[in-house]
Design a protein around this motif. Structure first.
Motif, mmCIF file in Angstrom:
data_model
loop_
_atom_site.group_PDB
_atom_site.id
_atom_site.type_symbol
_atom_site.label_atom_id
_atom_site.label_comp_id
_atom_site.label_asym_id
_atom_site.label_seq_id
_atom_site.Cartn_x
_atom_site.Cartn_y
_atom_site.Cartn_z
ATOM 1 N N GLN A 82 -4.018 -13.377 159.221
ATOM 2 C CA GLN A 82 -4.748 -12.907 160.332
ATOM 3 C C GLN A 82 -3.848 -11.620 160.991
ATOM 4 O O GLN A 82 -4.255 -10.416 161.119
ATOM 5 C CB GLN A 82 -5.031 -13.589 161.414
ATOM 6 N N ALA A 83 -2.490 -12.006 161.036
ATOM 7 C CA ALA A 83 -1.572 -10.938 161.727
ATOM 8 C C ALA A 83 -1.512 -9.895 160.818
ATOM 9 O O ALA A 83 -1.245 -8.621 161.125
ATOM 10 C CB ALA A 83 -0.339 -11.674 162.159
ATOM 11 N N LEU A 84 -1.210 -10.091 159.476
ATOM 12 C CA LEU A 84 -1.011 -9.124 158.377
ATOM 13 C C LEU A 84 -2.148 -8.329 158.413
ATOM 14 O O LEU A 84 -2.097 -6.845 158.417
ATOM 15 C CB LEU A 84 -1.050 -9.803 157.019
ATOM 16 N N GLN A 85 -3.469 -8.825 158.565
ATOM 17 C CA GLN A 85 -4.762 -7.792 158.629
ATOM 18 C C GLN A 85 -4.800 -7.032 159.548
ATOM 19 O O GLN A 85 -4.972 -5.812 159.842
ATOM 20 C CB GLN A 85 -6.148 -8.791 158.419
ATOM 21 N N SER A 86 -4.460 -7.563 160.858
ATOM 22 C CA SER A 86 -4.593 -6.665 162.281
ATOM 23 C C SER A 86 -3.798 -5.758 162.133
ATOM 24 O O SER A 86 -3.990 -4.454 162.672
ATOM 25 C CB SER A 86 -4.149 -7.719 163.349
ATOM 26 N N ALA A 87 -2.304 -6.002 161.630
ATOM 27 C CA ALA A 87 -1.298 -4.825 161.778
ATOM 28 C C ALA A 87 -1.831 -3.608 160.675
ATOM 29 O O ALA A 87 -1.597 -2.553 161.135
ATOM 30 C CB ALA A 87 -0.112 -5.279 161.190
ATOM 31 N N LEU A 88 -2.299 -4.141 159.455
ATOM 32 C CA LEU A 88 -2.828 -3.087 158.276
ATOM 33 C C LEU A 88 -4.069 -2.381 159.055
ATOM 34 O O LEU A 88 -3.876 -1.169 158.864
ATOM 35 C CB LEU A 88 -3.181 -3.967 157.266
ATOM 36 N N ILE A 89 -4.727 -2.929 159.931
ATOM 37 C CA ILE A 89 -5.930 -2.434 160.438
ATOM 38 C C ILE A 89 -5.526 -1.298 161.216
ATOM 39 O O ILE A 89 -6.077 -0.030 161.308
ATOM 40 C CB ILE A 89 -6.941 -3.179 161.110
ATOM 41 N N ASN A 147 6.262 -12.900 150.415
ATOM 42 C CA ASN A 147 6.345 -13.469 151.771
ATOM 43 C C ASN A 147 6.458 -15.018 151.605
ATOM 44 O O ASN A 147 5.873 -15.669 150.827
ATOM 45 C CB ASN A 147 5.495 -12.831 152.942
ATOM 46 N N TRP A 148 6.825 -15.699 152.628
ATOM 47 C CA TRP A 148 7.138 -16.962 152.879
ATOM 48 C C TRP A 148 8.394 -17.404 152.373
ATOM 49 O O TRP A 148 9.058 -18.270 152.685
ATOM 50 C CB TRP A 148 6.364 -17.773 152.539
ATOM 51 N N SER A 149 8.814 -16.843 151.038
ATOM 52 C CA SER A 149 9.983 -17.005 150.507
ATOM 53 C C SER A 149 10.634 -15.768 149.722
ATOM 54 O O SER A 149 9.962 -14.855 149.724
ATOM 55 C CB SER A 149 9.641 -18.198 149.321
ATOM 56 N N CYS A 150 12.012 -15.905 149.152
ATOM 57 C CA CYS A 150 12.355 -14.709 149.044
ATOM 58 C C CYS A 150 12.906 -14.964 147.244
ATOM 59 O O CYS A 150 13.500 -16.202 146.848
ATOM 60 C CB CYS A 150 13.748 -14.324 149.701
ATOM 61 N N ASP A 151 12.800 -13.828 146.367
ATOM 62 C CA ASP A 151 13.279 -13.896 145.057
ATOM 63 C C ASP A 151 13.787 -12.392 144.642
ATOM 64 O O ASP A 151 13.266 -11.644 145.174
ATOM 65 C CB ASP A 151 11.664 -13.958 144.344
ATOM 66 N N PRO A 152 15.019 -12.406 144.079
ATOM 67 C CA PRO A 152 15.611 -11.283 143.914
ATOM 68 C C PRO A 152 14.766 -10.244 143.169
ATOM 69 O O PRO A 152 14.990 -9.105 143.113
ATOM 70 C CB PRO A 152 16.875 -11.453 143.104
ATOM 71 N N ARG A 153 13.755 -10.516 142.514
ATOM 72 C CA ARG A 153 12.945 -9.757 141.555
ATOM 73 C C ARG A 153 11.899 -8.958 142.198
ATOM 74 O O ARG A 153 11.426 -7.771 141.810
ATOM 75 C CB ARG A 153 12.220 -10.580 140.319
ATOM 76 N N LEU A 154 11.990 -8.996 143.649
ATOM 77 C CA LEU A 154 10.878 -8.388 144.369
ATOM 78 C C LEU A 154 11.240 -8.211 145.890
ATOM 79 O O LEU A 154 12.022 -9.220 146.421
ATOM 80 C CB LEU A 154 9.462 -8.871 144.514
ATOM 81 N N PRO A 155 10.813 -7.314 146.490
ATOM 82 C CA PRO A 155 11.229 -7.378 147.775
ATOM 83 C C PRO A 155 10.318 -8.476 148.560
ATOM 84 O O PRO A 155 9.463 -8.653 148.350
ATOM 85 C CB PRO A 155 10.574 -5.819 148.467
ATOM 86 N N SER A 156 11.373 -9.324 149.496
ATOM 87 C CA SER A 156 10.769 -10.557 149.744
ATOM 88 C C SER A 156 11.203 -10.645 151.299
ATOM 89 O O SER A 156 12.054 -10.228 151.787
ATOM 90 C CB SER A 156 11.380 -11.673 149.024
ATOM 91 N N ILE A 157 10.205 -11.143 152.169
ATOM 92 C CA ILE A 157 10.441 -11.578 153.585
ATOM 93 C C ILE A 157 9.930 -13.052 153.703
ATOM 94 O O ILE A 157 8.644 -13.382 153.348
ATOM 95 C CB ILE A 157 9.657 -10.545 154.326
ATOM 96 N N LEU A 295 3.321 -15.364 163.015
ATOM 97 C CA LEU A 295 2.622 -14.255 163.197
ATOM 98 C C LEU A 295 3.445 -12.869 163.112
ATOM 99 O O LEU A 295 3.163 -11.766 162.617
ATOM 100 C CB LEU A 295 2.414 -14.031 164.787
ATOM 101 N N GLU A 296 4.957 -13.054 163.407
ATOM 102 C CA GLU A 296 5.941 -11.894 162.961
ATOM 103 C C GLU A 296 5.907 -11.716 161.389
ATOM 104 O O GLU A 296 6.230 -10.643 161.047
ATOM 105 C CB GLU A 296 7.272 -12.404 163.736
ATOM 106 N N LEU A 297 5.926 -12.717 160.751
ATOM 107 C CA LEU A 297 5.780 -12.736 159.253
ATOM 108 C C LEU A 297 4.664 -11.743 158.743
ATOM 109 O O LEU A 297 5.128 -10.867 157.959
ATOM 110 C CB LEU A 297 5.574 -14.161 158.498
ATOM 111 N N GLY A 298 3.499 -11.964 159.233
ATOM 112 C CA GLY A 298 2.622 -11.108 158.832
ATOM 113 C C GLY A 298 2.624 -9.762 159.304
ATOM 114 O O GLY A 298 2.394 -8.602 158.515
ATOM 115 N N ARG A 299 3.102 -9.610 160.653
ATOM 116 C CA ARG A 299 3.468 -8.195 161.067
ATOM 117 C C ARG A 299 4.284 -7.470 160.286
ATOM 118 O O ARG A 299 4.355 -6.545 160.047
ATOM 119 C CB ARG A 299 3.631 -8.234 162.568
ATOM 120 N N ALA A 300 5.464 -8.081 160.222
ATOM 121 C CA ALA A 300 6.580 -7.602 159.501
ATOM 122 C C ALA A 300 6.409 -7.110 157.911
ATOM 123 O O ALA A 300 6.774 -6.126 157.295
ATOM 124 C CB ALA A 300 7.797 -8.633 159.428
#
Length: 336
Positions: A82-89, A147-157, A295-300
């Protein structure tokens, strides 16, 4: 039959050029407030619906982002999405969502479907994906973020799932507990659950405490999973005095079941979770947990998507903060 309003009609009513109308629709910050207001009023009065397909052909962009998550009926994924969607809108982008319920073949099919819909970017959860999914992302060439976890193959948060489980386990050890059990989520196709299990294991090993197999159980992320997990851990002749749960829903399920069984929490059994779900501070006793800034995860994630779509390079790994919240569900090990 009433004719559909055209961009030319909006421009004429607002007394501006069609280019100004286009800018109001795609980059409103670049238009003076007075002109922007006139265009928006004209759009509302005429009921104008922009032809996004024409805009996409011209710009190569559809103003959409695809997101594939395990579930939407789990509060923690719902909040971050939801936070991701709100920030994208706010950035004039729409979110298209698919779920896979930890079925990696289904996830692959969703990724292909979203790519075929010409989304501008993708968001995937975690690091467990089929080889063909990784290949499809690489061939596609558009921005993809984990998102949620990090992997060197892609930008991750994401979060340090190993570290937060380790800190929670150390909290129980510091309270004097040595017989520590774990109610984990299913670890298959779920790197977060595996990392949390490993965090518990490594911290116990560092403190020279064993984690026998009978003190670990994997359950579905639900209240019933917490109940079943507690029953399994208590069935052994040497049950734990403290339990780490893979998330708050499991922990609340275990805590409620302990009360039904007449087990006092935390006097006889300490229970803790991960997430800081809304329920965790309302239940009695209040649940010790690790607070994750979902929420910060979605916004970031949204911010990084916009950065990538602007052609800028993203950091390979971004870890968000977490905090241990010691509440009433954990206490000093009873000597009895």
């Amino acid at each position: 039959m009433q004719m559909r309003a055209r961009i030319e009609d909006v421009a004429q009513l607002a007394e501006v050029s069609t280019a100004t109308v286009s800018r109001v629709l795609s980059k409103p910050d670049q238009v003076k407030p007075e002109r922007r207001a006139r265009v928006q009023q004209a759009i509302k009065k005429l009921g104008y619906v922009p032809d996004t397909s024409a805009r996409a052909l011209a710009s190569g962009r559809t103003q959409t982002v695809g997101c594939v998550v395990p579930f939407l009926d789990q509060a923690i994924f719902a909040r971050s999405t939801q936070a991701l969607q709100s920030a994208l809108i706010e950035q004039n982008h729409q979110l298209l969502i698919a779920t896979h319920e930890y079925d990696l073949e289904r996830e692959y099919e969703s990724v292909i479907a979203l790519q075929q819909r010409a989304v501008d970017a993708l968001v995937l959860v975690g690091t467990d994906h089929l080889p063909k999914t990784w290949q499809a992302i690489k061939r596609w060439g558009k921005p993809t973020i984990l998102n949620w976890s990090c992997d060197p193959r892609l930008p991750s948060i994401g979060f340090d799932n190993h570290g937060l489980a380790s800190e929670l386990t150390q909290h129980l050890i510091d309270l004097g507990h040595r017989k520590i059990g774990l109610i984990s989520g299913f670890t298959k196709n779920n790197d977060r659950a595996r990392s949390r299990l490993q965090g518990v294991q490594s911290t116990l090993e560092k403190n020279k405490i064993k984690l026998p197999s009978h003190r670990v159980t994997e359950q579905g992320f639900s209240l019933n999973g917490g109940r079943l997990g507690l029953d399994q851990l208590l069935a052994h002749k040497t049950p734990p005095t403290a339990i780490v749960c893979g998330n708050d829903i499991l922990a609340v399920g275990a805590l409620l079941h302990a009360r039904r069984l007449g087990i006092k929490v935390p006097e006889q059994l300490s229970i803790c979770g991960i997430d800081n779900n809304e329920l965790s501070q309302e239940i009695v006793p209040a649940l010790t947990t690790v607070s994750l800034s979902t929420l910060e995860l979605g916004r970031a994630t949204a911010q990084q998507l916009m950065t990538a779509l602007a052609g800028q390079i993203l950091p390979n790994k971004t870890l968000l903060p977490y905090a241990l919240l010691a509440r009433e569900s954990t206490g000093i090990r009873s000597k009895g």
